[in-house]
Motif scaffolding. Structure first.
Motif, short mmCIF file in Angstrom:
data_model
loop_
_atom_site.label_atom_id
_atom_site.label_comp_id
_atom_site.label_asym_id
_atom_site.label_seq_id
_atom_site.Cartn_x
_atom_site.Cartn_y
_atom_site.Cartn_z
N HIS A 139 25.84 56.35 2.81
CA HIS A 139 24.52 57.19 2.26
C HIS A 139 23.95 58.16 3.08
O HIS A 139 22.97 58.95 2.66
N GLU A 190 27.28 53.45 -4.46
CA GLU A 190 28.22 54.71 -4.81
C GLU A 190 28.73 54.33 -6.30
O GLU A 190 29.47 53.39 -6.11
N GLU A 195 33.19 57.83 1.35
CA GLU A 195 33.69 57.60 2.97
C GLU A 195 34.19 56.49 3.05
O GLU A 195 35.25 56.53 4.13
N ASP A 223 24.46 56.62 -6.20
CA ASP A 223 24.70 57.52 -5.37
C ASP A 223 25.72 58.22 -5.93
O ASP A 223 26.99 57.74 -5.50
C1 PLP Z 1 27.94 63.02 1.95
C2 PLP Z 1 27.20 61.79 1.36
C3 PLP Z 1 25.73 61.60 1.64
C4 PLP Z 1 25.18 62.20 2.64
O1 PLP Z 1 24.82 63.82 2.29
P1 PLP Z 1 24.55 64.74 3.41
O2 PLP Z 1 24.41 66.14 2.34
O3 PLP Z 1 25.60 64.96 4.52
O4 PLP Z 1 23.19 64.24 3.81
C5 PLP Z 1 25.24 60.53 1.00
N1 PLP Z 1 25.86 59.74 0.19
C6 PLP Z 1 27.30 60.07 -0.17
C7 PLP Z 1 27.96 59.25 -1.15
C8 PLP Z 1 27.81 60.94 0.53
O5 PLP Z 1 29.15 61.30 0.20
#
Ligand code: PLP
Length: 392
Positions: A139, A190, A195, A223
């Motif tokens: 996150h 998510e 990731e 998310d």
């Molecule tokens: C990339 C990502 C984030 C963080 O986003 P940033 O723009 O790098 O701060 C948070 N949650 C998920 C699921 C992501 O893939």
């Protein structure tokens, strides 16, 4: 300076938190990138799921340039038209009630956590701040976002983080249920884990969590920073499950390359009021004009249709490859957010791919991740598969 000199300068001056590939990128065109030596790369990473429209999409740059000439920043003490227009559009596509614009995904997560904490306080008092998050989740890197990120390696050196976070197992509804107490204010996940290794949620899991949240008066935060904005073939990944969250976070692809994020909430989660939150840059006219145009392009040019057609084709090709090659365990994901789990390290494959003019990235420990621009065509898939086949 030449390439080696640029790299040397970078390593001397920029804090070394990334193990970068030895390539200095210079410009993009369509779904291709070029480095400063003029070498061409087919881009299957899209700046980590950011460039959903590729580079220099027809009409996009002009909107940003036009806004640069008018006004880049206003502060949030005033209204600005691009933010108002972008908010209307994002509300319409999400079905949510309110929007707060941020500068990144991490900040969107921070806002979501604050909404949840205030919700908890109003619902159950001072101790009602527990959040249930998932193992293998990601996150963001700020202290709040790290607190709910289920990856020990990212967290360990920065303890203590915020109190009251419990981790459950993705796709295991019982493990979520077991963590719920009277002090739980939110569950965050998510909708499709990025990731952590491209893990799709089952229908039973997402719908089950929605039911648990309803029964226990808990907020559901999804998310969609990586899986939202059309990447899975629907504007939001939660649409595949026939449910709606109370809060959703977006970022990455929202601005078509410029830094913008947002958290959106329904009426129930609309707990913050005047003085509760802010951002100097958040929702500035420059980035909002870009987001607004991205949302127009999605609609006018039927970007989702392309995701569904080419995503299905890519998945077929990857599944074929998985059958042919012993080093591939399985293919996972939805739309143009796909992963190949390997029984070997992806690092040498990624390195070889770069030499061959293909940009792919990894996810988790052993997953090759495919998050190309959403405008790629079947011919680009064929080009990518040919290179991958050769390497494997
Ligand atoms: C990339 C990502 C984030 C963080 O986003 P940033 O723009 O790098 O701060 C948070 N949650 C998920 C699921 C992501 O893939």
């Amino acid at each position: 300076m030449n390439k080696q000199e640029y790299i040397k300068s970078s390593e001397e001056n920029i804090l070394h938190t990334y193990n970068r590939f030895p390539i200095v990128l210079d410009k993009g065109e369509g779904v291709y990138l070029y480095d400063i030596e003029g070498k061409k790369y087919l881009d299957f990473a899209a700046g980590i799921a950011v460039f959903s429209l590729g580079y220099h999409y027809k009409g996009f740059d002009e909107v940003i340039k036009h806004q640069v000439d008018k006004l880049i920043h206003t502060s949030n003490l005033f209204y600005n038209v691009p933010a108002i227009e972008a908010a209307e559009k994002i509300k319409r596509i999400s079905g949510m009630e309110k929007v707060f614009f941020t500068n990144s995904g991490t900040e969107a997560i921070e806002g979501a956590i604050k909404l949840a904490k205030k919700f908890g306080k109003e619902k159950g008092g001072e101790r009602c701040f527990e959040i249930i998050a998932m193992k293998h989740s990601f996150h963001g890197r700020s202290l709040g976002a790290l607190s709910i990120t289920g990856n020990e390696a990212y967290r360990n050196d920065f303890m203590p983080l915020i109190e009251g976070v419990k981790f459950a197992i993705y796709n295991d509804l019982e493990s979520v249920k077991n963590q719920i107490t009277e002090n739980t204010c939110a569950i965050i996940l998510e909708t499709l884990q990025g990731e952590g290794g491209i893990y799709e949620a089952t229908k039973e899991f997402i719908q089950g969590i929605r039911t648990l949240c309803n029964e226990n008066n808990i907020l559901l935060i999804l998310d969609e920073i990586q899986c939202g904005m059309g990447r899975t073939g629907k504007m939001f990944c939660y649409e595949h499950y026939g449910i709606k969250p109370d809060i959703v976070t977006v970022a990455k692809a929202l601005g078509g390359g410029v830094p913008i994020g947002a958290f959106l909430c329904n009426k129930k989660a609309e707990t913050m009021t005047i003085g509760d939150h802010g951002s100097t840059y958040g929702g500035n006219p420059l980035v909002c004009s870009a987001a607004s145009k991205v949302l127009d392009i999605f609609k006018e040019d039927n970007i989702l249709d392309n995701v569904n057609v080419v995503g299905t084709y890519l998945k077929e090709k990857l599944e074929q490859l998985a059958e042919e090659k012993d080093c591939i365990i399985e293919c996972r994901g939805k739309g143009l957010m796909l992963g190949l789990e390997l029984n070997i390290s992806p690092a040498p494959i990624i390195k070889k791919a770069l030499e061959e003019g293909l940009i792919i990235i990894s996810a988790g420990k052993n997953v090759l991740r495919f998050v190309p621009p959403l405008i790629i065509k079947k011919e680009h898939v064929d080009e990518m598969i040919a290179i991958l086949k050769k390497i494997l």
